[in-house]
Design an enzyme around this catalytic site. Sequence first.
Site, PDB file in Angstrom:
ATOM      1  N   CYS A  55       5.832-118.064  28.890  1.00  0.00           N
ATOM      2  CA  CYS A  55       5.379-119.107  29.817  1.00  0.00           C
ATOM      3  C   CYS A  55       6.160-120.405  29.569  1.00  0.00           C
ATOM      4  O   CYS A  55       6.226-120.882  28.436  1.00  0.00           O
ATOM      5  CB  CYS A  55       3.876-119.344  29.667  1.00  0.00           C
ATOM      6  SG  CYS A  55       3.293-120.603  30.821  1.00  0.00           S
TER       7      CYS A  55
ATOM      8  N   LYS B 204       5.919-110.077  26.087  1.00  0.00           N
ATOM      9  CA  LYS B 204       6.796-110.439  27.209  1.00  0.00           C
ATOM     10  C   LYS B 204       7.435-111.774  26.890  1.00  0.00           C
ATOM     11  O   LYS B 204       6.743-112.718  26.506  1.00  0.00           O
ATOM     12  CB  LYS B 204       5.968-110.522  28.493  1.00  0.00           C
ATOM     13  CG  LYS B 204       6.765-110.936  29.731  1.00  0.00           C
ATOM     14  CD  LYS B 204       5.929-110.706  30.983  1.00  0.00           C
ATOM     15  CE  LYS B 204       6.624-111.120  32.258  1.00  0.00           C
ATOM     16  NZ  LYS B 204       6.604-112.568  32.485  1.00  0.00           N
TER      17      LYS B 204
ATOM     18  N   ASN C 273      12.657-107.434  34.154  1.00  0.00           N
ATOM     19  CA  ASN C 273      11.906-108.282  35.087  1.00  0.00           C
ATOM     20  C   ASN C 273      12.761-109.474  35.533  1.00  0.00           C
ATOM     21  O   ASN C 273      13.484-110.048  34.737  1.00  0.00           O
ATOM     22  CB  ASN C 273      10.615-108.767  34.400  1.00  0.00           C
ATOM     23  CG  ASN C 273       9.901-109.865  35.174  1.00  0.00           C
ATOM     24  OD1 ASN C 273       9.806-110.990  34.712  1.00  0.00           O
ATOM     25  ND2 ASN C 273       9.429-109.555  36.366  1.00  0.00           N
ATOM     26  N   GLY C 274      12.611-109.789  36.804  1.00  0.00           N
ATOM     27  CA  GLY C 274      13.280-110.947  37.376  1.00  0.00           C
ATOM     28  C   GLY C 274      13.950-110.588  38.682  1.00  0.00           C
ATOM     29  O   GLY C 274      14.889-109.791  38.707  1.00  0.00           O
ATOM     30  N   ASP C 275      13.405-111.148  39.785  1.00  0.00           N
ATOM     31  CA  ASP C 275      14.015-111.007  41.118  1.00  0.00           C
ATOM     32  C   ASP C 275      14.076-109.571  41.624  1.00  0.00           C
ATOM     33  O   ASP C 275      14.980-109.236  42.388  1.00  0.00           O
ATOM     34  CB  ASP C 275      15.440-111.587  41.137  1.00  0.00           C
ATOM     35  CG  ASP C 275      15.461-113.092  40.968  1.00  0.00           C
ATOM     36  OD1 ASP C 275      14.390-113.718  41.124  1.00  0.00           O
ATOM     37  OD2 ASP C 275      16.536-113.638  40.667  1.00  0.00           O
TER      38      ASP C 275
ATOM     39  N   GLY D  55       7.292-109.236  40.083  1.00  0.00           N
ATOM     40  CA  GLY D  55       6.438-110.415  40.161  1.00  0.00           C
ATOM     41  C   GLY D  55       6.311-110.913  41.582  1.00  0.00           C
ATOM     42  O   GLY D  55       5.640-110.305  42.428  1.00  0.00           O
TER      43      GLY D  55
HETATM   44  C1  LIG Z   1       2.769-118.176  39.826  1.00  0.00           C
HETATM   45  C2  LIG Z   1       3.297-117.434  38.639  1.00  0.00           C
HETATM   46  C3  LIG Z   1       2.467-117.216  37.568  1.00  0.00           C
HETATM   47  C4  LIG Z   1       2.955-116.546  36.428  1.00  0.00           C
HETATM   48  N1  LIG Z   1       2.106-116.300  35.389  1.00  0.00           N
HETATM   49  C5  LIG Z   1       2.551-115.586  34.325  1.00  0.00           C
HETATM   50  C6  LIG Z   1       1.655-115.233  33.269  1.00  0.00           C
HETATM   51  O1  LIG Z   1       0.459-115.534  33.297  1.00  0.00           O
HETATM   52  N2  LIG Z   1       2.169-114.524  32.222  1.00  0.00           N
HETATM   53  C7  LIG Z   1       3.502-114.144  32.160  1.00  0.00           C
HETATM   54  O2  LIG Z   1       3.919-113.510  31.196  1.00  0.00           O
HETATM   55  N3  LIG Z   1       4.351-114.445  33.165  1.00  0.00           N
HETATM   56  C8  LIG Z   1       3.895-115.137  34.237  1.00  0.00           C
HETATM   57  N4  LIG Z   1       4.745-115.387  35.277  1.00  0.00           N
HETATM   58  C9  LIG Z   1       6.126-114.850  35.243  1.00  0.00           C
HETATM   59  C10 LIG Z   1       6.213-113.501  35.955  1.00  0.00           C
HETATM   60  O3  LIG Z   1       5.483-112.510  35.272  1.00  0.00           O
HETATM   61  C11 LIG Z   1       7.671-113.044  36.055  1.00  0.00           C
HETATM   62  O4  LIG Z   1       8.192-112.931  34.755  1.00  0.00           O
HETATM   63  C12 LIG Z   1       8.550-114.012  36.841  1.00  0.00           C
HETATM   64  O5  LIG Z   1       7.929-114.455  38.019  1.00  0.00           O
HETATM   65  C13 LIG Z   1       9.903-113.359  37.171  1.00  0.00           C
HETATM   66  O6  LIG Z   1       9.714-112.188  37.929  1.00  0.00           O
HETATM   67  P1  LIG Z   1       9.924-112.198  39.548  1.00  0.00           P
HETATM   68  O7  LIG Z   1      11.284-112.764  39.795  1.00  0.00           O
HETATM   69  O8  LIG Z   1       9.771-110.762  39.937  1.00  0.00           O
HETATM   70  O9  LIG Z   1       8.866-113.096  40.096  1.00  0.00           O
HETATM   71  C14 LIG Z   1       4.291-116.081  36.393  1.00  0.00           C
HETATM   72  C15 LIG Z   1       5.112-116.307  37.498  1.00  0.00           C
HETATM   73  C16 LIG Z   1       4.630-116.957  38.613  1.00  0.00           C
HETATM   74  C17 LIG Z   1       5.552-117.162  39.779  1.00  0.00           C
END
Ligand SMILES: Cc1cc2nc3c(=O)[nH]c(=O)nc-3n(C[C@H](O)[C@H](O)[C@H](O)COP(=O)(O)O)c2cc1C
Length: 329
Positions: free
Chosen positions: A105, A147, A209-211, A232
């Site tokens: 985070c 993570k 993970n990511g995008d 995500g």
């Molecule tokens: C609104 C929001 C809340 C998130 N909350 C958490 C969380 O509680 N714990 C965590 O490990 N990652 C959290 N993330 C990160 C996501 O799990 C993920 O790693 C990140 O969005 C990248 O993946 P994506 O590009 O598929 O969105 C959060 C991301 C967003 C956008």
Amino acid sequence: MPNHPISFALAPMAGFTDAAFRRICGSFGADYAVSEMISAVALTRDDAKTAELAKITPGEPPVVLQIFGREPEVMARAAELLLSGDYRGCSYATPPAGIDINMGCPVKKIVSNGEGSALMLDADRAARIMSAVREVCERHGVPASVKFRLGWDAEISPEFARRMAEAGAQKITLHCRTRAQMYAPSADPSAAKRAADALRDTSVPLVGNGDISSRETAAVYLAGGCAEVAVGRAALGDPWLFQRLKHPEMPDDARPSLEEIKSLVLSFVADVVREKGEERGVRESRSRAAYFIKGLRGSAALRDRLNHAVTMEQFASAVDAWEPERIQN
Ligand SMILES: Cc1cc2nc3c(=O)[nH]c(=O)nc-3n(C[C@H](O)[C@H](O)[C@H](O)COP(=O)(O)O)c2cc1C
């Protein structure tokens, strides 16, 4: 590509990966989902709101509960409470499928306490947390995972991943951005390959993970040695993505019909209302429904109507009356 069944996970998102949304993603094929992050300190202090975040309801895919904190003993205590169910407000339709530790985070309020991605600056502490939580998970017969990001402002994920594996991590999810990058620019899946290489002689699977928003973007992670991927933000408006990821025979550009979208919006709000009551359920569903209808003709007008809906009936009649044509894009 790995020659074993690939898991597709819903990544944890605070404020979004609640029970209703996890259920939807599970219904489209997410193999498991990670909860919103849960404060270890708040849980050990008997906080009612925190207990609500850990609820697991019927019909969900397996749910891994994610905790954050900085003290190994407190993190272990929180894992113990969650796994034993011995806390006020505990409500599980099925037991938690594991405990995940948040070391990614980036939010100031969290990192200024030495929590979340700040733990990547203190690998010794991070390792102590990892092994303390692993010990608890082992006693309860569930996996302990972690993570994290590429690093604070530079990539240290290969070494950090090894350190976490040595400290007892049984699965590692890597968000391919540094803390300094927050949520932009684009994630770097080639970094997942470097971490997967570093883990190669361990049995610890890496979750990329990511995008990830398509079969193609997922394939880059899998080709780099990730055993699984976690989706995500793309899932917020497109939970159907799990269906396309799971079923290679479906065209990658397949999209739901208008009726399917409407029915998803209505079942989502009904679910939230069932859990949280009508007033709160409708209020909390407005912004969430906006994700499902984004990009469709007439979505701004529908959003406006939903923002004024107070009752379930008003919400449903706004959705029923909506008749846009799909925008081709
Ligand atoms: C609104 C929001 C809340 C998130 N909350 C958490 C969380 O509680 N714990 C965590 O490990 N990652 C959290 N993330 C990160 C996501 O799990 C993920 O790693 C990140 O969005 C990248 O993946 P994506 O590009 O598929 O969105 C959060 C991301 C967003 C956008």
